[in-house]
Write an enzyme that holds these catalytic residues in place. Sequence first.
Site, PDB file in Angstrom:
ATOM      1  N   ASN A 104      51.140 100.142  59.102  1.00  0.00           N
ATOM      2  CA  ASN A 104      51.477 101.555  58.893  1.00  0.00           C
ATOM      3  C   ASN A 104      50.281 102.416  59.271  1.00  0.00           C
ATOM      4  OD1 ASN A 104      49.767 101.984  56.434  1.00  0.00           O
ATOM      5  ND2 ASN A 104      51.077 100.322  55.705  1.00  0.00           N
TER       6      ASN A 104
ATOM      7  N   ALA B 277      46.092 101.714  48.509  1.00  0.00           N
ATOM      8  CA  ALA B 277      46.494 101.039  49.741  1.00  0.00           C
ATOM      9  C   ALA B 277      47.975 101.237  50.031  1.00  0.00           C
ATOM     10  CB  ALA B 277      46.197  99.543  49.631  1.00  0.00           C
TER      11      ALA B 277
ATOM     12  N   LYS C 111      53.009  83.378  71.044  1.00  0.00           N
ATOM     13  CA  LYS C 111      53.502  84.728  71.334  1.00  0.00           C
ATOM     14  C   LYS C 111      55.009  84.681  71.655  1.00  0.00           C
ATOM     15  CE  LYS C 111      52.859  88.496  74.551  1.00  0.00           C
ATOM     16  NZ  LYS C 111      52.463  88.796  75.911  1.00  0.00           N
TER      17      LYS C 111
ATOM     18  N   ILE D  22      51.589  94.503  44.090  1.00  0.00           N
ATOM     19  CA  ILE D  22      50.261  94.332  43.478  1.00  0.00           C
ATOM     20  C   ILE D  22      50.130  95.227  42.248  1.00  0.00           C
ATOM     21  CG2 ILE D  22      47.772  94.478  43.876  1.00  0.00           C
ATOM     22  CD1 ILE D  22      48.428  94.217  46.921  1.00  0.00           C
TER      23      ILE D  22
ATOM     24  N   PHE E 134      49.553 105.077  43.638  1.00  0.00           N
ATOM     25  CA  PHE E 134      49.824 106.190  44.544  1.00  0.00           C
ATOM     26  C   PHE E 134      51.300 106.122  44.922  1.00  0.00           C
ATOM     27  CE2 PHE E 134      46.419 108.867  46.380  1.00  0.00           C
ATOM     28  CZ  PHE E 134      45.405 108.512  45.506  1.00  0.00           C
TER      29      PHE E 134
ATOM     30  N   LYS F 126      58.330 106.092  39.857  1.00  0.00           N
ATOM     31  CA  LYS F 126      57.387 104.989  40.122  1.00  0.00           C
ATOM     32  C   LYS F 126      56.483 104.733  38.924  1.00  0.00           C
ATOM     33  CE  LYS F 126      57.419 104.532  45.042  1.00  0.00           C
ATOM     34  NZ  LYS F 126      57.134 105.093  46.313  1.00  0.00           N
TER      35      LYS F 126
ATOM     36  N   LYS G 132      56.807 100.911  37.869  1.00  0.00           N
ATOM     37  CA  LYS G 132      55.652 100.038  38.142  1.00  0.00           C
ATOM     38  C   LYS G 132      54.818  99.788  36.888  1.00  0.00           C
ATOM     39  CE  LYS G 132      55.597 100.588  42.982  1.00  0.00           C
ATOM     40  NZ  LYS G 132      55.134  99.732  44.068  1.00  0.00           N
TER      41      LYS G 132
HETATM   42  O1  PMT Z   1      44.702 105.897  54.062  1.00  0.00           O
HETATM   43  P1  PMT Z   1      44.956 107.350  54.384  1.00  0.00           P
HETATM   44  O2  PMT Z   1      45.225 107.558  55.861  1.00  0.00           O
HETATM   45  O3  PMT Z   1      43.888 108.246  53.861  1.00  0.00           O
HETATM   46  O4  PMT Z   1      46.314 107.780  53.678  1.00  0.00           O
HETATM   47  C1  PMT Z   1      46.381 107.803  52.301  1.00  0.00           C
HETATM   48  C2  PMT Z   1      47.738 107.300  51.773  1.00  0.00           C
HETATM   49  C3  PMT Z   1      48.840 108.222  52.263  1.00  0.00           C
HETATM   50  C4  PMT Z   1      47.995 105.871  52.285  1.00  0.00           C
HETATM   51  C5  PMT Z   1      47.629 107.290  50.207  1.00  0.00           C
HETATM   52  O5  PMT Z   1      47.390 108.586  49.763  1.00  0.00           O
HETATM   53  C6  PMT Z   1      48.899 106.767  49.587  1.00  0.00           C
HETATM   54  O6  PMT Z   1      49.876 107.453  49.377  1.00  0.00           O
HETATM   55  N1  PMT Z   1      48.900 105.426  49.282  1.00  0.00           N
HETATM   56  C7  PMT Z   1      50.074 104.710  48.788  1.00  0.00           C
HETATM   57  C8  PMT Z   1      50.948 104.373  49.962  1.00  0.00           C
HETATM   58  C9  PMT Z   1      52.168 103.571  49.546  1.00  0.00           C
HETATM   59  O7  PMT Z   1      52.295 102.469  49.968  1.00  0.00           O
HETATM   60  O8  PMT Z   1      52.939 104.164  48.696  1.00  0.00           O
HETATM   61  P2  PMT Z   1      54.272 103.496  48.033  1.00  0.00           P
HETATM   62  O9  PMT Z   1      54.978 104.655  47.424  1.00  0.00           O
HETATM   63  O10 PMT Z   1      54.995 102.682  49.064  1.00  0.00           O
HETATM   64  O11 PMT Z   1      53.689 102.506  46.951  1.00  0.00           O
HETATM   65  C10 PMT Z   1      53.513 102.872  45.606  1.00  0.00           C
HETATM   66  C11 PMT Z   1      52.345 102.132  44.994  1.00  0.00           C
HETATM   67  O12 PMT Z   1      52.609 100.733  44.973  1.00  0.00           O
HETATM   68  C12 PMT Z   1      51.039 102.296  45.721  1.00  0.00           C
HETATM   69  O13 PMT Z   1      50.010 102.432  44.761  1.00  0.00           O
HETATM   70  C13 PMT Z   1      50.873 100.990  46.473  1.00  0.00           C
HETATM   71  O14 PMT Z   1      49.482 100.637  46.647  1.00  0.00           O
HETATM   72  C14 PMT Z   1      51.573 100.018  45.540  1.00  0.00           C
HETATM   73  N2  PMT Z   1      52.111  98.813  46.170  1.00  0.00           N
HETATM   74  C15 PMT Z   1      53.126  98.906  47.056  1.00  0.00           C
HETATM   75  C16 PMT Z   1      53.662  97.740  47.608  1.00  0.00           C
HETATM   76  C17 PMT Z   1      53.124  96.495  47.221  1.00  0.00           C
HETATM   77  N3  PMT Z   1      53.581  95.353  47.736  1.00  0.00           N
HETATM   78  N4  PMT Z   1      52.136  96.440  46.330  1.00  0.00           N
HETATM   79  C18 PMT Z   1      51.623  97.579  45.805  1.00  0.00           C
HETATM   80  O15 PMT Z   1      50.681  97.520  44.986  1.00  0.00           O
END
Ligand code: PMT
Length: 420
Positions: free
Chosen positions: A224, A289, A303, A321, A337, A351, A355
Site C-alpha cells: 500500500n 502501520a 516468477k 496485530i 490507527f 474499530k 479491536k
Molecule cells: O505512513 P504514512 O504515509 O505517513 O501514512 C500514515 C497512515 C495513513 C498509514 C496512518 O496514519 C494510518 O492510518 N495507519 C493505519 C492504516 C491502516 O491499516 O488502517 P486500518 O483501518 O486498515 O487498520 C486499523 C488498525 O489495525 C491499524 O492500527 C493497523 O495498524 C491495525 N492492523 C490492521 C491489520 C492487521 N493485520 N493488523 C493490524 O494491527
Amino acid sequence: MAPRIDPSLPFPPLADLHHKHILLGVTGGIAAYKTAEIVRGLRRAGAEVRVAMTPAAGRFVQPLTFEALSGHPVAHDMFAPGTESAMGHIHLARWADAILVAPASADFMARVSLGLADDLLATLCLAAEAPLFMAPAMNRAMWRHPATCAHAAALAGRGVALLGPDEGDQACGETGPGRMREPAQLVLDLAHALAGGGLLSGLRVLISAGPTREPIDPVRFISNRSSGKMGYALAAAARDAGADVALVSGPVTLEPPAAVEAVRVETAAEMFDAVMARAGWADIYVGTAAVADYAPAEAETAKIKKHADRLDLALNRTRDILHSVAALPDKPFVVGFAAETDEVEAHARTKLEAKGADMVAANAVGSGAPGGFDRDENALFVCWRGGECRLPLAPKTEIAHRLVRLIAERYYAENTDQDP
Ligand code: PMT
C-alpha cells in the site's frame, strides 16, 4: 495529578521549563541566527530567558533581536556603564538555573576549557555553579581537530553537557559533524536534563509504522501507499517526550529517528512476530502501520508467467496485530490507527470496540484527503471510551507531538497510581 493536555497548544508542546531561569549564551558562528528560535522555544516552554553574547556573536546577530525576543536587555559588554548595577555578572550567573551556549564555537569551547574569562559570557560560565550546556557548531574539520577534541573532552570531563553537534550539510558547503542541533531539539534536551524527564519519561513505547509487503512471487508483492512518515514522526515525538522507543517498520525509505530501537520487517507475519515479541516490554503500543489485511495464500517460488488471460490470486486474512496486542492478559495501553475513505468518526468508534483498543486515531485517506498516506500533513479524529478530540491539519511532526500529549493524558488517566 495527570498532566492536563490541551492539544491546541502551540508546537513544540513537550518541553516543560516553567519557572526555570535559562541563561542563553551566543557565540560567533553562522548558526547564531538559529538561536532566536531557541529563545522562542524556551519561552514557549515556560522558561524565563536572559541572553549574553560574545563580541563575535554581535557580528552575526544584533543584540536587539534577542532583547526583543527575550524581553530583557542583552548582556554583551562586561565593562558597559550600568551593566554591573543592573545585573552584574555574578548576579546573572547565580540567577541562572542552567546556562546553554548555542552556538558554541571552537574558540569559545577552548577558552572555557582553559578557564579564561576574557569576555562577559566566558566569565559567566566560569562564575556559574548552575549546569552548563553547550551546543557546538563549527566546520567539520574544526570539530575533528585534535585541539577541539581535547577541549570537548576536558569540558565533558568537568560535567559540561555537550548537546551535539549533529551531522549534515554545513553553511560552508561541506558535509559532516559540526551542525548545531536543531533549536526545538535543544529546548527538549534542556527540558529533559533539568526536569529529569518528559511526559512519557520512564515509559516504553512500541510503535509500528509503514506498509507491509506480501509476496506473490519473487518479484511481485501486494502493498500500500504508506510512507512511514506518520509512524516515524510518532517515534521521534515519543522519544522527545522521554520514552524508550522501539519502532517496528515495514519497508520505507526513511532513516529511523536517533536513539530509537529500529526493527525492519517486510511482511505482515514478520511484523506480527516482531510486535508480539516486544508487546510484553511495552507500556504503550501504537499501531500506525498499514498492515496488509490479506496476503497471497502461497507465494510462488518462480516468477509467474503471463500465459493465461486471467489470473486469480487466493488470499488469506492476515492476523490482526492490534487486536492480538489488545487481547494480551497484561496488555499495554493500545492505540490503533484507522485509515478511512468515508464516515471517519463512525468507523473509528467501531474499530475502538472491535479491536479492543484504548484509543483510536483516525485519518481520512484517499485522493481527496489532504492527509493520510504519503502526505507530509495529517489531520486526526482521536477517540477513546468517554471522549474524543480533533487534531486539525498540520505537519505530521506536529500532529505526532499533539497525539503523544493525548496518549500521555489517557495513559495516566487509566493508570492513576502512576502519575508522573
Ligand atoms: O505512513 P504514512 O504515509 O505517513 O501514512 C500514515 C497512515 C495513513 C498509514 C496512518 O496514519 C494510518 O492510518 N495507519 C493505519 C492504516 C491502516 O491499516 O488502517 P486500518 O483501518 O486498515 O487498520 C486499523 C488498525 O489495525 C491499524 O492500527 C493497523 O495498524 C491495525 N492492523 C490492521 C491489520 C492487521 N493485520 N493488523 C493490524 O494491527
